[in-house]
Design a protein around this motif. Sequence first.
Motif, short mmCIF file in Angstrom:
data_model
loop_
_atom_site.label_atom_id
_atom_site.label_comp_id
_atom_site.label_asym_id
_atom_site.label_seq_id
_atom_site.Cartn_x
_atom_site.Cartn_y
_atom_site.Cartn_z
N VAL A 162 -0.53 8.44 -18.17
CA VAL A 162 -0.51 8.59 -16.82
C VAL A 162 -1.98 8.46 -16.05
CG1 VAL A 162 -0.24 10.25 -14.97
CG2 VAL A 162 1.51 10.08 -16.69
N ARG A 163 -3.05 8.84 -16.76
CA ARG A 163 -4.31 8.75 -16.30
C ARG A 163 -4.80 7.35 -16.38
NH1 ARG A 163 -6.88 13.53 -19.83
NH2 ARG A 163 -6.64 15.07 -18.37
N SER A 164 -4.40 6.40 -17.06
CA SER A 164 -4.66 5.13 -17.29
C SER A 164 -3.92 4.31 -16.00
CB SER A 164 -4.31 4.36 -18.57
OG SER A 164 -3.41 3.53 -18.66
N LYS A 175 0.83 -1.13 0.18
CA LYS A 175 -0.09 -0.01 -0.02
C LYS A 175 0.77 1.24 -0.08
CE LYS A 175 -4.61 -0.40 1.71
NZ LYS A 175 -4.89 -1.86 2.41
N THR A 176 1.89 1.16 0.73
CA THR A 176 2.85 2.27 0.85
C THR A 176 3.57 2.51 -0.57
OG1 THR A 176 3.39 1.49 2.84
CG2 THR A 176 4.69 3.08 2.32
N GLU A 177 3.90 1.51 -1.16
CA GLU A 177 4.44 1.92 -2.52
C GLU A 177 3.37 2.27 -3.41
OE1 GLU A 177 7.75 -1.57 -3.67
OE2 GLU A 177 5.91 -2.21 -2.91
N LEU A 178 2.47 1.91 -3.17
CA LEU A 178 1.23 2.39 -4.49
C LEU A 178 0.87 3.76 -3.96
CD1 LEU A 178 -1.49 -0.49 -4.34
CD2 LEU A 178 -0.15 0.35 -6.34
N SER A 179 0.73 4.26 -2.57
CA SER A 179 0.42 5.53 -2.62
C SER A 179 1.49 6.35 -2.97
CB SER A 179 -0.16 5.81 -1.05
OG SER A 179 1.34 5.65 -0.51
N LYS A 180 2.81 5.91 -3.03
CA LYS A 180 4.15 6.47 -3.26
C LYS A 180 3.93 6.95 -4.92
CE LYS A 180 7.99 5.00 -4.38
NZ LYS A 180 9.31 4.06 -4.21
N PHE A 181 3.61 5.96 -5.74
CA PHE A 181 3.24 6.03 -7.02
C PHE A 181 2.12 6.85 -7.55
CE2 PHE A 181 6.18 1.93 -7.42
CZ PHE A 181 7.01 2.68 -8.02
N LYS A 182 1.06 6.67 -6.61
CA LYS A 182 0.10 7.53 -6.87
C LYS A 182 0.28 9.02 -6.98
CE LYS A 182 -4.96 7.86 -5.97
NZ LYS A 182 -6.02 7.39 -5.39
N LYS A 183 1.08 9.27 -5.80
CA LYS A 183 1.27 10.81 -5.66
C LYS A 183 2.39 11.07 -6.85
CE LYS A 183 1.48 12.06 -1.01
NZ LYS A 183 1.67 11.17 0.03
N ILE A 184 3.24 10.33 -7.40
CA ILE A 184 4.09 10.86 -8.31
C ILE A 184 3.36 10.98 -9.50
CG2 ILE A 184 5.95 9.61 -9.85
CD1 ILE A 184 6.87 8.32 -7.51
N LEU A 185 2.46 10.01 -9.96
CA LEU A 185 1.52 10.13 -10.92
C LEU A 185 0.69 11.20 -10.96
CD1 LEU A 185 0.82 6.35 -11.37
CD2 LEU A 185 1.88 7.85 -13.07
N GLU A 186 0.20 11.62 -9.99
CA GLU A 186 -0.97 12.71 -9.71
C GLU A 186 -0.01 14.01 -10.03
OE1 GLU A 186 -4.44 11.14 -6.62
OE2 GLU A 186 -2.41 12.03 -6.03
N THR A 187 1.27 14.25 -9.52
CA THR A 187 2.15 15.31 -10.02
C THR A 187 2.40 15.51 -11.46
OG1 THR A 187 3.09 14.79 -7.73
CG2 THR A 187 4.09 16.52 -9.24
N LYS A 188 2.71 14.29 -12.03
CA LYS A 188 2.94 14.30 -13.23
C LYS A 188 1.73 14.52 -14.39
CE LYS A 188 5.84 13.27 -16.52
NZ LYS A 188 7.25 14.07 -16.82
N GLU A 214 -0.87 16.47 -13.39
CA GLU A 214 -1.02 18.15 -13.10
C GLU A 214 0.00 18.85 -14.08
OE1 GLU A 214 -0.60 19.24 -9.09
OE2 GLU A 214 -2.34 17.82 -8.42
N GLU A 215 1.33 18.36 -14.08
CA GLU A 215 2.20 18.92 -14.81
C GLU A 215 2.02 18.84 -16.46
OE1 GLU A 215 6.22 17.38 -13.81
OE2 GLU A 215 6.71 17.62 -15.99
N LEU A 216 1.38 17.69 -16.77
CA LEU A 216 1.24 17.49 -18.20
C LEU A 216 -0.04 18.31 -18.48
CD1 LEU A 216 1.95 13.63 -18.53
CD2 LEU A 216 3.08 15.51 -19.48
N GLU A 217 -0.87 18.30 -17.64
CA GLU A 217 -2.26 18.81 -17.90
C GLU A 217 -2.05 20.47 -18.38
OE1 GLU A 217 -4.82 17.91 -14.80
OE2 GLU A 217 -5.73 16.38 -15.80
#
Length: 128
Positions: free
Chosen positions: A65-67, A3-16, A18-21
Motif C-alpha cells: 500500500v505504501r509503495s 487526476k480524479t481517478e488518482l485522487s480517488k485511489f489515493k484516498k482508498i490507499l490512505e484509508t487502507k 491507516e487500517e493496516l497500521e
Amino acid sequence: MTKTELSKFKKILETKQEELERIVRKRDAITIEKSADALDEVQHASERELAIRNLDRESHLLRAVRSALRRIDEGSFGICLHCEEEISPKRVAAVPWTSLCIQCQEQADRHREEGTEDTFEEMLVSAA
Ligand SMILES: [Zn+2]
C-alpha cells in the motif's frame, strides 16, 4: 489515469494504510504479551505463532500500500513494475495496491508455488 481517478485511489490507499497500521500495532502488542503459566504458555505460543503469521501478511500488504501511494506521487501508479504495461483498470479497482499486471502476478504466484523465487514480488516492491 485521470487526476480524479488518482485522487480517488489515493484516498482508498490512505484509508487502507491507516487500517493496516492500526492492525499491525495491535498485533505487535499480542506478540510481546507473555504469560507465567506453563499451560497458558503453550496456548500463547500458538496464538503468537498465528499472530506473527498474520502480521507477516499485514506487513507485506502495508508495504504494498505504501509503495502504491509512492507511485501515485511519482506518477507511475497503475503501471506494472515488471513489464511496464498498464495494469487493467478493473484490476487496479479491485486491488489498488497491486504493483503487477495480471500476467506478471500469475507468473510471480507460480514462482511462489514452485518455491523457486518466493521473493519475486518482494523484490519488485522494494525496487519501487
Ligand atoms: Zn506486467
